[in-house]
Design an enzyme around this catalytic site. Structure first.
Site, PDB file in Angstrom:
ATOM      1  N   TYR A  71      -5.682   3.400   6.568  1.00 16.48           N
ATOM      2  CA  TYR A  71      -7.027   3.294   6.005  1.00 16.48           C
ATOM      3  C   TYR A  71      -7.986   3.965   6.989  1.00 16.48           C
ATOM      4  CZ  TYR A  71      -5.483  -0.380   2.702  1.00 16.48           C
ATOM      5  OH  TYR A  71      -4.865  -1.104   1.703  1.00 16.48           O
ATOM      6  N   GLY A 223      -9.528  -3.630 -12.905  1.00 20.14           N
ATOM      7  CA  GLY A 223      -9.004  -3.938 -14.227  1.00 20.14           C
ATOM      8  C   GLY A 223      -8.412  -2.720 -14.898  1.00 20.14           C
TER       9      GLY A 223
END
Length: 302
Positions: A71, A223
């Protein structure tokens, strides 16, 4: 109760092995840059803001951080930010990292690590975080087929004291069973969210709970992001309706729904925005009614 008084403790707790964490945690992936995550061309984040978000997360009771050595942006490393913001670390802070994937100095993805290369990845996380051991290391599966060699290499590092607990990421039930035959697994971190799952992944989530293993969904807020069509629109409408009833954002409803799936489900939403951090933590205390859960479950399974 408002978002300024709610802390991560209000979300409940779960144990990763012998380490107790609050169910609302924090993911560091988005701390290093603005825009798309892990994009080598993204604009680096504001360092001061990133440090303040990490410190505020701990002030709000977050004691479970998810990070990784891969990251980073051209100017920012998530692990370095965690070290600078929080060391010396609070006694109850659990830092989970992952190994397997690799990126070169320019941020481009490289070949996945071989079993022999995993020790170097573990040692790099130790160096960047300023730790003598890692609390939890997830093996992030990159290749099809068996994970026995890779997980076995991490199990050896656990025996050597470099790692306290082991987990898995991007796996199915067959990989979990294979790993458990080698060493204990405390968590499974998979992509999962409202409307972005399948009967197989739903069953796997439940199975993890039955085995006492934490299930940690990533992209839980996203989602069905990127999908088109009537199904996505119907889901958005239901989520927004429930959000309006509670006076919160759709992201908070998605987080709250995931936590309602079982006490073993942990959340690791990430953000570089202080206001979003407060809202994410507050979602851990949000109670959804049976009727609301049924409505959301219906669009999840549609």
């Amino acid at each position: 109760m408002n978002s300024e008084t709610i802390t991560a403790k209000d979300s409940g707790t779960w144990k990763l092995g012998d380490l107790t964490v609050n169910r609302i945690g924090f993911g560091t992936m988005r701390l290093t840059q603005d825009g798309a995550a892990l994009d080598p061309r993204a604009v680096p984040s504001d360092r001061g803001r990133a440090l303040s978000v990490l410190r505020r997360a701990v002030e709000l009771g977050v004691n479970h951080l998810d990070t990784a050595a891969f990251y980073f942006s051209p100017l920012r490393s998530a692990n370095e930010l965690v070290n600078s913001a929080l060391a010396p670390y609070p006694d109850d802070l659990v830092i989970t990292t992952k190994v397997g994937p690799g990126r070169d100095q320019h941020g481009e993805w490289t070949d996945a690590a071989t079993p022999a290369q995993l020790r170097g990845q573990v040692e790099e996380n130790l160096r960047q975080l300023g730790r003598d051991h890692l609390d939890v290391v997830n093996y992030r599966r990159q290749r099809p087929g068996s994970i026995a060699e890779h997980f076995g290499a991490l199990a050896e590092l656990r025996e050597a004291g470099l790692i306290r607990h082991l987990g898995l990421s991007g796996v199915g039930p067959e990989h979990l069973a294979e790993a458990q035959a080698i060493a204990p697994v405390v968590c499974v971190q998979n992509k999962y969210g409202l409307g972005a799952a399948s009967p197989e992944s739903d069953a796997f989530l439940r199975s993890c709970g039955e085995q006492g293993i934490a299930f940690v969904p990533f992209y839980a807020i996203a989602g069905h992001a990127g999908e088109r069509g009537a199904a996505g629109a119907a889901q958005d409408a239901e989520v927004l309706a429930v959000a309006a009833a509670h006076g919160v954002s759709a992201a908070e409803i998605r987080l709250a729904w995931s936590l309602h799936l079982g006490p073993h489900v942990l959340a690791i939403p990430g953000t570089g925005n202080p206001a979003h951090l407060e809202a994410n933590v507050a979602a851990g205390a949000l109670k959804l009614s049976d009727e609301e859960l049924a409505r959301l479950d219906a669009v999840h399974c549609a």
